[in-house]
Design a protein around this motif. Structure first.
Motif, short mmCIF file in Angstrom:
data_model
loop_
_atom_site.label_atom_id
_atom_site.label_comp_id
_atom_site.label_asym_id
_atom_site.label_seq_id
_atom_site.Cartn_x
_atom_site.Cartn_y
_atom_site.Cartn_z
N LYS A 1 48.10 83.32 0.71
CA LYS A 1 49.06 84.27 1.03
C LYS A 1 50.43 83.73 0.66
O LYS A 1 50.73 82.53 0.47
CB LYS A 1 49.16 84.12 2.61
N THR A 2 51.18 84.80 0.20
CA THR A 2 52.59 84.50 -0.23
C THR A 2 53.32 83.95 0.85
O THR A 2 53.02 84.31 2.17
CB THR A 2 53.40 85.69 -1.13
N LYS A 3 54.64 83.54 0.43
CA LYS A 3 55.73 83.21 1.50
C LYS A 3 55.86 84.57 2.56
O LYS A 3 56.06 85.73 1.78
CB LYS A 3 56.94 82.48 0.95
N CYS A 4 56.17 84.24 3.73
CA CYS A 4 56.54 85.43 4.68
C CYS A 4 58.11 85.72 4.15
O CYS A 4 58.85 84.71 4.46
CB CYS A 4 56.52 84.95 6.08
N VAL A 5 58.42 86.86 3.81
CA VAL A 5 59.75 87.51 3.65
C VAL A 5 59.95 88.86 4.36
O VAL A 5 59.26 89.53 4.96
CB VAL A 5 60.04 87.75 2.19
N PRO A 6 61.28 89.39 4.71
CA PRO A 6 61.32 90.79 5.07
C PRO A 6 60.77 91.65 4.23
O PRO A 6 60.58 91.66 3.13
CB PRO A 6 63.01 90.83 4.93
N CYS A 7 60.10 92.47 5.16
CA CYS A 7 59.15 93.43 4.53
C CYS A 7 59.84 94.30 3.45
O CYS A 7 59.18 94.41 2.23
CB CYS A 7 58.38 94.38 5.36
N THR B 1 54.29 96.95 0.73
CA THR B 1 55.26 95.79 1.27
C THR B 1 54.21 94.77 1.84
O THR B 1 54.70 93.67 2.53
CB THR B 1 56.04 96.19 2.47
N GLY B 2 53.00 94.91 1.52
CA GLY B 2 52.02 93.82 1.82
C GLY B 2 51.82 94.04 3.38
O GLY B 2 51.45 95.09 4.00
N ILE B 3 51.24 92.79 4.06
CA ILE B 3 50.70 92.72 5.32
C ILE B 3 51.79 92.32 6.44
O ILE B 3 52.25 91.28 6.21
CB ILE B 3 49.48 92.05 5.55
N PRO B 4 52.05 92.71 7.40
CA PRO B 4 53.11 92.49 8.46
C PRO B 4 52.62 91.35 9.42
O PRO B 4 52.77 91.93 10.66
CB PRO B 4 53.71 93.77 8.98
N ASP B 5 52.08 90.35 9.02
CA ASP B 5 51.56 89.54 9.89
C ASP B 5 52.00 88.41 10.18
O ASP B 5 51.29 87.25 10.32
CB ASP B 5 49.79 89.27 9.50
N CYS B 6 53.32 88.19 10.10
CA CYS B 6 54.08 86.69 9.98
C CYS B 6 55.40 86.80 10.53
O CYS B 6 56.05 88.10 10.34
CB CYS B 6 53.92 86.14 8.59
N ARG B 7 56.11 85.83 10.41
CA ARG B 7 57.42 85.81 11.03
C ARG B 7 58.35 84.73 10.03
O ARG B 7 57.62 83.70 9.61
CB ARG B 7 57.59 85.18 12.40
N TYR B 8 59.46 85.12 9.57
CA TYR B 8 60.39 84.40 8.91
C TYR B 8 61.68 83.79 9.79
O TYR B 8 61.86 84.44 10.58
CB TYR B 8 60.78 85.03 7.56
N TYR B 9 62.22 82.86 9.16
CA TYR B 9 63.44 82.41 10.17
C TYR B 9 64.52 82.30 9.22
O TYR B 9 64.55 82.40 8.20
CB TYR B 9 63.10 81.00 10.49
N LEU B 10 65.64 82.81 10.13
CA LEU B 10 66.97 82.54 9.56
C LEU B 10 67.67 81.67 10.51
O LEU B 10 67.81 81.72 11.56
CB LEU B 10 67.70 84.11 9.69
N GLU B 11 68.37 80.74 9.84
CA GLU B 11 69.37 79.86 10.62
C GLU B 11 70.73 80.37 10.53
O GLU B 11 71.23 80.36 9.43
CB GLU B 11 69.21 78.28 10.01
N ILE B 12 71.22 80.30 11.69
CA ILE B 12 72.64 80.98 11.73
C ILE B 12 73.37 80.03 12.59
O ILE B 12 73.03 79.71 13.96
CB ILE B 12 72.73 82.57 12.29
N LYS B 13 74.24 79.33 11.80
CA LYS B 13 75.08 78.06 12.76
C LYS B 13 73.95 77.25 13.33
O LYS B 13 73.51 76.45 12.81
CB LYS B 13 76.45 78.49 13.35
#
Length: 86
Positions: free
Chosen positions: A15-21, A40-52
């Motif tokens: 599977k490729t890396k999880c990114v915004p759909c 857009t692929g399969i919406p079966d994952c979560r990605y993370y954004l670090e904000i401060k």
């Protein structure tokens, strides 16, 4: 003439890396792999954004990829690098 070499066909999936759909249309599989999902692929994952000081988690999409691979193998009763018989 009996067959000495009986290669096994293997399917390798990844599977490729999880990114915004919305960004996943452009995602390509690694070299040698075939994309088996589209759009857009399969919406079966979560990605993370670090904000401060916080890490936010968002639902994302990823593609499934596949590669066919032949694993060299000797037939029954043969062995060694050249699959020699008894």
């Amino acid at each position: 003439q009996m067959k000495k070499q009986c290669d096994q066909k293997l399917l390798i999936r990844m599977k490729t890396k999880c990114v915004p759909c919305s960004l996943n249309f452009e995602t390509q599989c690694p070299a040698g792999y075939t994309k088996i999902t589209n759009g857009t692929g399969i919406p079966d994952c979560r990605y993370y954004l670090e904000i401060k000081t916080h890490t936010l988690s968002f639902p994302g999409c990823r593609h499934h990829c596949m590669k066919e691979f032949e694993q060299p193998e000797c037939c029954k009763g043969h062995w060694g690098p050249n699959c020699m018989g008894k």
